[in-house]
Design a protein around this motif. Sequence first.
Motif, PDB file in Angstrom:
ATOM      1  N   ILE A 106     -27.078 -39.664 -52.119  1.00 13.17           N
ATOM      2  CA  ILE A 106     -25.757 -39.622 -52.738  1.00 13.17           C
ATOM      3  C   ILE A 106     -25.650 -40.708 -53.803  1.00 13.17           C
ATOM      4  CG2 ILE A 106     -23.272 -39.847 -52.337  1.00 13.17           C
ATOM      5  CD1 ILE A 106     -24.330 -37.365 -51.056  1.00 13.17           C
ATOM      6  N   HIS A 107     -25.144 -40.338 -54.988  1.00  7.72           N
ATOM      7  CA  HIS A 107     -24.907 -41.318 -56.054  1.00  7.72           C
ATOM      8  C   HIS A 107     -23.570 -42.020 -55.884  1.00  7.72           C
ATOM      9  CE1 HIS A 107     -27.845 -39.669 -59.349  1.00  7.72           C
ATOM     10  NE2 HIS A 107     -28.441 -39.898 -58.193  1.00  7.72           N
ATOM     11  N   GLY A 108     -22.530 -41.263 -55.533  1.00  7.27           N
ATOM     12  CA  GLY A 108     -21.221 -41.860 -55.327  1.00  7.27           C
ATOM     13  C   GLY A 108     -20.392 -41.963 -56.587  1.00  7.27           C
ATOM     14  N   ASP A 109     -19.493 -42.917 -56.601  1.00  5.42           N
ATOM     15  CA  ASP A 109     -18.475 -43.039 -57.645  1.00  5.42           C
ATOM     16  C   ASP A 109     -18.986 -43.808 -58.857  1.00  5.42           C
ATOM     17  OD1 ASP A 109     -16.012 -42.711 -58.800  1.00  5.42           O
ATOM     18  OD2 ASP A 109     -15.006 -44.250 -57.612  1.00  5.42           O
ATOM     19  N   LYS A 110     -18.572 -43.359 -60.044  1.00  6.81           N
ATOM     20  CA  LYS A 110     -18.931 -44.056 -61.287  1.00  6.81           C
ATOM     21  C   LYS A 110     -17.961 -45.191 -61.573  1.00  6.81           C
ATOM     22  CE  LYS A 110     -21.374 -40.564 -64.008  1.00  6.81           C
ATOM     23  NZ  LYS A 110     -21.387 -39.834 -65.309  1.00  6.81           N
ATOM     24  N   LEU A 111     -18.389 -46.052 -62.479  1.00  8.47           N
ATOM     25  CA  LEU A 111     -17.528 -47.097 -63.014  1.00  8.47           C
ATOM     26  C   LEU A 111     -16.868 -46.604 -64.300  1.00  8.47           C
ATOM     27  CD1 LEU A 111     -19.921 -50.147 -62.498  1.00  8.47           C
ATOM     28  CD2 LEU A 111     -17.868 -49.616 -61.164  1.00  8.47           C
ATOM     29  N   PRO A 112     -15.649 -47.049 -64.618  1.00 10.60           N
ATOM     30  CA  PRO A 112     -14.841 -48.004 -63.847  1.00 10.60           C
ATOM     31  C   PRO A 112     -14.202 -47.338 -62.631  1.00 10.60           C
ATOM     32  CG  PRO A 112     -13.633 -47.252 -65.784  1.00 10.60           C
ATOM     33  CD  PRO A 112     -15.000 -46.664 -65.889  1.00 10.60           C
ATOM     34  N   ALA A 113     -14.083 -48.098 -61.560  1.00 14.40           N
ATOM     35  CA  ALA A 113     -13.544 -47.567 -60.314  1.00 14.40           C
ATOM     36  C   ALA A 113     -12.026 -47.443 -60.372  1.00 14.40           C
ATOM     37  CB  ALA A 113     -13.936 -48.483 -59.156  1.00 14.40           C
ATOM     38  N   LYS A 114     -11.518 -46.403 -59.747  1.00 11.27           N
ATOM     39  CA  LYS A 114     -10.076 -46.163 -59.744  1.00 11.27           C
ATOM     40  C   LYS A 114      -9.456 -46.309 -58.362  1.00 11.27           C
ATOM     41  CE  LYS A 114     -10.228 -43.012 -63.705  1.00 11.27           C
ATOM     42  NZ  LYS A 114      -9.921 -41.656 -64.213  1.00 11.27           N
ATOM     43  N   THR A 115     -10.294 -46.441 -57.334  1.00 12.64           N
ATOM     44  CA  THR A 115      -9.784 -46.584 -55.971  1.00 12.64           C
ATOM     45  C   THR A 115     -10.318 -47.881 -55.366  1.00 12.64           C
ATOM     46  OG1 THR A 115     -11.637 -45.280 -55.100  1.00 12.64           O
ATOM     47  CG2 THR A 115      -9.603 -44.096 -55.601  1.00 12.64           C
ATOM     48  N   PRO A 116      -9.620 -48.451 -54.399  1.00 10.39           N
ATOM     49  CA  PRO A 116     -10.090 -49.683 -53.745  1.00 10.39           C
ATOM     50  C   PRO A 116     -11.431 -49.478 -53.045  1.00 10.39           C
ATOM     51  CG  PRO A 116      -7.791 -49.228 -53.199  1.00 10.39           C
ATOM     52  CD  PRO A 116      -8.312 -48.001 -53.872  1.00 10.39           C
ATOM     53  N   ASP A 117     -12.194 -50.551 -52.932  1.00  9.49           N
ATOM     54  CA  ASP A 117     -13.494 -50.467 -52.263  1.00  9.49           C
ATOM     55  C   ASP A 117     -13.368 -49.878 -50.866  1.00  9.49           C
ATOM     56  OD1 ASP A 117     -14.587 -51.608 -54.499  1.00  9.49           O
ATOM     57  OD2 ASP A 117     -15.046 -53.546 -53.558  1.00  9.49           O
TER      58      ASP A 117
END
Length: 259
Positions: A106-117
Amino acid sequence: MRMGVSTACFYPMLTELSLITLLEMGVTELEIFFNTSSELNKKYIKGLRSSLRKYGGKVRSIHPYSSMMEPFMFFSNYERRFNDMMDDYKRYFEAANMLDAELIVIHGDKLPAKTPDEKYFERFNRIIECGKKEGVIVAQENVNLHRSQNPEFLCRMREWIGDDCKFVFDIKQAVRASYDPYDFAQRLGNAIIHVHVSDNNASNTCLLPGRGTMDYGKLKKILDDNGCDPAWIIEVYRTNFNEGDEIRKALKLLGDMTK
Protein backbone atom coordinates in the motif's frame (compact mmCIF):
# COMPACT_ATOMS: atom_id res chain seq x y z
CA MET A 1 17.78 -15.21 1.49
CA ARG A 2 14.72 -14.87 -0.69
CA MET A 3 15.61 -12.75 -3.73
CA GLY A 4 13.54 -12.07 -6.78
CA VAL A 5 12.09 -9.55 -9.21
CA SER A 6 8.87 -7.59 -9.70
CA THR A 7 6.92 -7.93 -12.94
CA ALA A 8 6.78 -4.11 -12.84
CA CYS A 9 10.33 -4.05 -14.23
CA PHE A 10 9.01 -4.92 -17.69
CA TYR A 11 6.06 -2.51 -17.73
CA PRO A 12 4.30 -1.85 -20.11
CA MET A 13 4.72 -5.47 -21.16
CA LEU A 14 1.53 -7.39 -20.34
CA THR A 15 1.62 -8.73 -16.79
CA GLU A 16 1.31 -12.39 -17.75
CA LEU A 17 4.15 -12.03 -20.28
CA SER A 18 6.31 -10.24 -17.73
CA LEU A 19 5.76 -13.12 -15.34
CA ILE A 20 6.63 -15.77 -17.92
CA THR A 21 9.71 -13.79 -18.99
CA LEU A 22 11.00 -13.81 -15.43
CA LEU A 23 10.13 -17.44 -14.82
CA GLU A 24 11.88 -18.51 -18.02
CA MET A 25 15.07 -16.76 -16.94
CA GLY A 26 15.01 -18.75 -13.69
CA VAL A 27 13.50 -16.16 -11.32
CA THR A 28 11.37 -18.00 -8.76
CA GLU A 29 10.75 -15.29 -6.14
CA LEU A 30 8.34 -12.71 -7.49
CA GLU A 31 6.18 -9.69 -7.00
CA ILE A 32 3.19 -9.31 -9.30
CA PHE A 33 2.18 -5.77 -10.19
CA PHE A 34 -1.40 -5.78 -11.43
CA ASN A 35 -1.97 -3.11 -14.07
CA THR A 36 -5.73 -3.02 -14.58
CA SER A 37 -8.99 -4.31 -13.13
CA SER A 38 -9.51 -7.13 -15.64
CA GLU A 39 -6.32 -8.78 -14.34
CA LEU A 40 -8.13 -9.42 -11.07
CA ASN A 41 -10.71 -11.81 -12.52
CA LYS A 42 -10.38 -15.41 -11.41
CA LYS A 43 -9.78 -16.88 -14.86
CA TYR A 44 -6.85 -14.55 -15.45
CA ILE A 45 -5.34 -15.25 -12.03
CA LYS A 46 -5.68 -18.99 -12.58
CA GLY A 47 -3.57 -18.48 -15.71
CA LEU A 48 -0.87 -16.77 -13.65
CA ARG A 49 -1.07 -19.55 -11.09
CA SER A 50 -0.62 -22.16 -13.80
CA SER A 51 2.56 -20.45 -15.03
CA LEU A 52 3.90 -20.23 -11.48
CA ARG A 53 3.31 -23.92 -10.86
CA LYS A 54 4.91 -24.91 -14.16
CA TYR A 55 8.16 -23.13 -13.29
CA GLY A 56 8.09 -23.46 -9.50
CA GLY A 57 7.59 -19.74 -8.88
CA LYS A 58 6.55 -18.18 -5.58
CA VAL A 59 4.69 -14.87 -5.33
CA ARG A 60 5.86 -12.90 -2.31
CA SER A 61 3.81 -9.75 -2.84
CA ILE A 62 1.07 -8.14 -4.87
CA HIS A 63 1.14 -4.49 -5.89
CA PRO A 64 -2.21 -2.83 -6.73
CA TYR A 65 -2.39 -0.70 -9.86
CA SER A 66 -4.88 1.47 -7.97
CA SER A 67 -2.26 2.90 -5.57
CA MET A 68 -2.81 6.32 -7.12
CA MET A 69 -6.45 6.19 -5.98
CA GLU A 70 -5.64 5.42 -2.35
CA PRO A 71 -5.37 9.06 -1.15
CA PHE A 72 -8.84 9.89 -2.45
CA MET A 73 -10.55 6.59 -1.70
CA PHE A 74 -8.99 5.52 1.60
CA PHE A 75 -7.90 8.73 3.27
CA SER A 76 -10.51 11.39 2.56
CA ASN A 77 -13.15 12.53 5.03
CA TYR A 78 -15.89 10.65 3.20
CA GLU A 79 -16.46 7.44 5.15
CA ARG A 80 -18.67 5.71 2.56
CA ARG A 81 -15.91 6.02 -0.05
CA PHE A 82 -13.50 4.30 2.33
CA ASN A 83 -15.95 1.41 2.77
CA ASP A 84 -16.42 1.08 -0.98
CA MET A 85 -12.65 1.01 -1.52
CA MET A 86 -12.33 -1.72 1.09
CA ASP A 87 -14.73 -3.82 -0.94
CA ASP A 88 -12.64 -3.17 -4.04
CA TYR A 89 -9.41 -4.18 -2.31
CA LYS A 90 -10.90 -7.46 -1.20
CA ARG A 91 -10.32 -8.47 -4.83
CA TYR A 92 -6.60 -8.06 -4.23
CA PHE A 93 -6.85 -10.12 -1.05
CA GLU A 94 -8.63 -12.83 -3.03
CA ALA A 95 -5.94 -12.69 -5.73
CA ALA A 96 -3.25 -12.98 -3.08
CA ASN A 97 -4.90 -16.08 -1.67
CA MET A 98 -5.22 -17.67 -5.11
CA LEU A 99 -1.52 -17.03 -5.77
CA ASP A 100 -0.34 -17.89 -2.23
CA ALA A 101 1.08 -14.38 -1.93
CA GLU A 102 2.04 -13.12 1.52
CA LEU A 103 1.33 -9.41 1.35
CA ILE A 104 -0.29 -6.45 -0.37
CA VAL A 105 1.74 -3.28 -0.89
CA ILE A 106 0.00 0.00 0.00
CA HIS A 107 1.27 3.49 -0.90
CA GLY A 108 -1.23 5.41 1.21
CA ASP A 109 -1.91 9.13 1.31
CA LYS A 110 -0.06 11.78 -0.70
CA LEU A 111 1.30 15.07 0.54
CA PRO A 112 0.13 17.63 1.47
CA ALA A 113 -1.94 15.79 4.06
CA LYS A 114 -5.50 16.88 4.74
CA THR A 115 -6.34 14.65 7.71
CA PRO A 116 -4.65 14.23 11.12
CA ASP A 117 -2.03 11.51 11.47
CA GLU A 118 -4.23 9.64 13.93
CA LYS A 119 -6.99 9.44 11.34
CA TYR A 120 -4.54 8.00 8.84
CA PHE A 121 -3.32 5.42 11.35
CA GLU A 122 -6.88 4.43 12.24
CA ARG A 123 -7.85 3.98 8.60
CA PHE A 124 -4.72 2.01 7.78
CA ASN A 125 -5.28 -0.22 10.78
CA ARG A 126 -8.76 -1.02 9.46
CA ILE A 127 -7.22 -2.04 6.13
CA ILE A 128 -4.74 -4.24 8.01
CA GLU A 129 -7.56 -5.87 9.96
CA CYS A 130 -9.51 -6.54 6.77
CA GLY A 131 -6.45 -8.17 5.24
CA LYS A 132 -5.90 -10.32 8.33
CA LYS A 133 -9.42 -11.70 8.02
CA GLU A 134 -8.51 -12.82 4.50
CA GLY A 135 -5.13 -14.21 5.61
CA VAL A 136 -3.12 -11.45 3.92
CA ILE A 137 -0.59 -8.97 5.36
CA VAL A 138 -1.15 -5.36 4.36
CA ALA A 139 2.15 -3.45 4.42
CA GLN A 140 2.93 0.27 4.15
CA GLU A 141 5.58 1.20 1.58
CA ASN A 142 7.70 4.31 1.97
CA VAL A 143 6.93 6.45 -1.10
CA ASN A 144 8.35 9.82 -2.08
CA LEU A 145 5.82 12.71 -1.96
CA HIS A 146 3.57 10.60 0.25
CA ARG A 147 3.12 10.73 4.01
CA SER A 148 5.11 7.54 4.16
CA GLN A 149 8.26 9.20 2.78
CA ASN A 150 9.18 10.30 6.31
CA PRO A 151 10.61 7.68 8.70
CA GLU A 152 9.42 9.70 11.69
CA PHE A 153 5.85 9.41 10.41
CA LEU A 154 6.27 5.66 9.92
CA CYS A 155 7.68 5.23 13.43
CA ARG A 156 4.68 7.06 14.88
CA MET A 157 2.45 4.89 12.73
CA ARG A 158 3.94 1.72 14.12
CA GLU A 159 3.72 2.99 17.69
CA TRP A 160 0.01 3.78 17.15
CA ILE A 161 -0.91 0.53 15.36
CA GLY A 162 1.45 -1.86 17.12
CA ASP A 163 3.08 -5.05 15.93
CA ASP A 164 0.61 -5.52 13.07
CA CYS A 165 2.17 -2.52 11.35
CA LYS A 166 4.58 -3.83 8.71
CA PHE A 167 6.67 -2.02 6.11
CA VAL A 168 7.88 -2.45 2.57
CA PHE A 169 11.22 -0.65 2.40
CA ASP A 170 11.87 0.86 -1.03
CA ILE A 171 15.48 2.01 -1.49
CA LYS A 172 14.88 4.36 -4.42
CA GLN A 173 11.93 6.04 -2.71
CA ALA A 174 14.02 6.76 0.39
CA VAL A 175 16.77 8.26 -1.79
CA ARG A 176 14.29 10.35 -3.77
CA ALA A 177 12.93 11.77 -0.53
CA SER A 178 16.53 12.72 0.42
CA TYR A 179 16.92 10.20 3.23
CA ASP A 180 19.91 7.98 3.84
CA PRO A 181 18.62 4.48 3.02
CA TYR A 182 20.66 2.76 5.73
CA ASP A 183 19.40 5.11 8.43
CA PHE A 184 15.87 4.76 7.08
CA ALA A 185 16.04 0.97 7.34
CA GLN A 186 17.54 1.16 10.82
CA ARG A 187 14.71 3.34 12.06
CA LEU A 188 12.01 1.01 10.76
CA GLY A 189 13.63 -1.86 12.64
CA ASN A 190 12.07 -5.29 12.65
CA ALA A 191 8.87 -4.07 11.00
CA ILE A 192 10.45 -4.40 7.53
CA ILE A 193 9.11 -7.55 5.87
CA HIS A 194 9.82 -6.76 2.22
CA VAL A 195 12.47 -4.77 0.33
CA HIS A 196 12.16 -3.16 -3.09
CA VAL A 197 15.73 -3.26 -4.33
CA SER A 198 17.43 -0.79 -6.65
CA ASP A 199 20.77 0.97 -6.82
CA ASN A 200 21.63 4.66 -7.10
CA ASN A 201 24.42 7.16 -7.56
CA ALA A 202 24.85 10.93 -7.51
CA SER A 203 22.99 11.37 -10.80
CA ASN A 204 20.39 8.60 -10.82
CA THR A 205 18.02 7.46 -8.05
CA CYS A 206 17.10 4.17 -9.73
CA LEU A 207 19.55 1.72 -11.25
CA LEU A 208 19.93 -2.04 -11.41
CA PRO A 209 21.84 -3.51 -8.46
CA GLY A 210 25.57 -3.24 -9.02
CA ARG A 211 25.43 -0.10 -11.15
CA GLY A 212 25.51 2.42 -8.33
CA THR A 213 26.94 2.96 -4.88
CA MET A 214 24.61 0.91 -2.65
CA ASP A 215 26.34 -1.31 -0.11
CA TYR A 216 23.90 -4.22 0.09
CA GLY A 217 26.06 -6.04 2.61
CA LYS A 218 25.69 -3.07 4.94
CA LEU A 219 21.93 -2.99 4.40
CA LYS A 220 21.65 -6.72 5.01
CA LYS A 221 23.55 -6.41 8.29
CA ILE A 222 21.15 -3.68 9.45
CA LEU A 223 18.18 -5.89 8.62
CA ASP A 224 19.78 -8.98 10.19
CA ASP A 225 20.67 -7.09 13.37
CA ASN A 226 17.03 -5.98 13.64
CA GLY A 227 15.75 -9.52 13.21
CA CYS A 228 14.29 -8.92 9.75
CA ASP A 229 13.95 -11.67 7.15
CA PRO A 230 12.39 -9.87 4.17
CA ALA A 231 12.15 -10.92 0.56
CA TRP A 232 14.49 -8.79 -1.56
CA ILE A 233 12.66 -7.93 -4.77
CA ILE A 234 14.35 -5.97 -7.57
CA GLU A 235 11.99 -3.21 -8.68
CA VAL A 236 13.33 -0.85 -11.32
CA TYR A 237 11.89 0.72 -14.47
CA ARG A 238 12.05 -0.49 -18.05
CA THR A 239 14.25 2.50 -18.88
CA ASN A 240 16.90 1.23 -16.43
CA PHE A 241 18.04 -1.67 -18.64
CA ASN A 242 18.19 -2.70 -22.28
CA GLU A 243 18.01 -6.50 -22.34
CA GLY A 244 16.04 -8.74 -20.03
CA ASP A 245 19.12 -10.79 -19.24
CA GLU A 246 20.50 -7.77 -17.39
CA ILE A 247 17.84 -8.44 -14.75
CA ARG A 248 19.05 -12.01 -14.30
CA LYS A 249 22.65 -10.88 -13.97
CA ALA A 250 21.68 -8.16 -11.48
CA LEU A 251 19.82 -10.71 -9.37
CA LYS A 252 22.87 -12.98 -9.27
CA LEU A 253 25.10 -10.04 -8.41
CA LEU A 254 22.75 -9.01 -5.60
CA GLY A 255 23.06 -12.50 -4.16
CA ASP A 256 26.84 -12.32 -4.33
CA MET A 257 26.89 -8.91 -2.64
CA THR A 258 24.80 -10.08 0.32
CA LYS A 259 26.58 -13.33 1.15
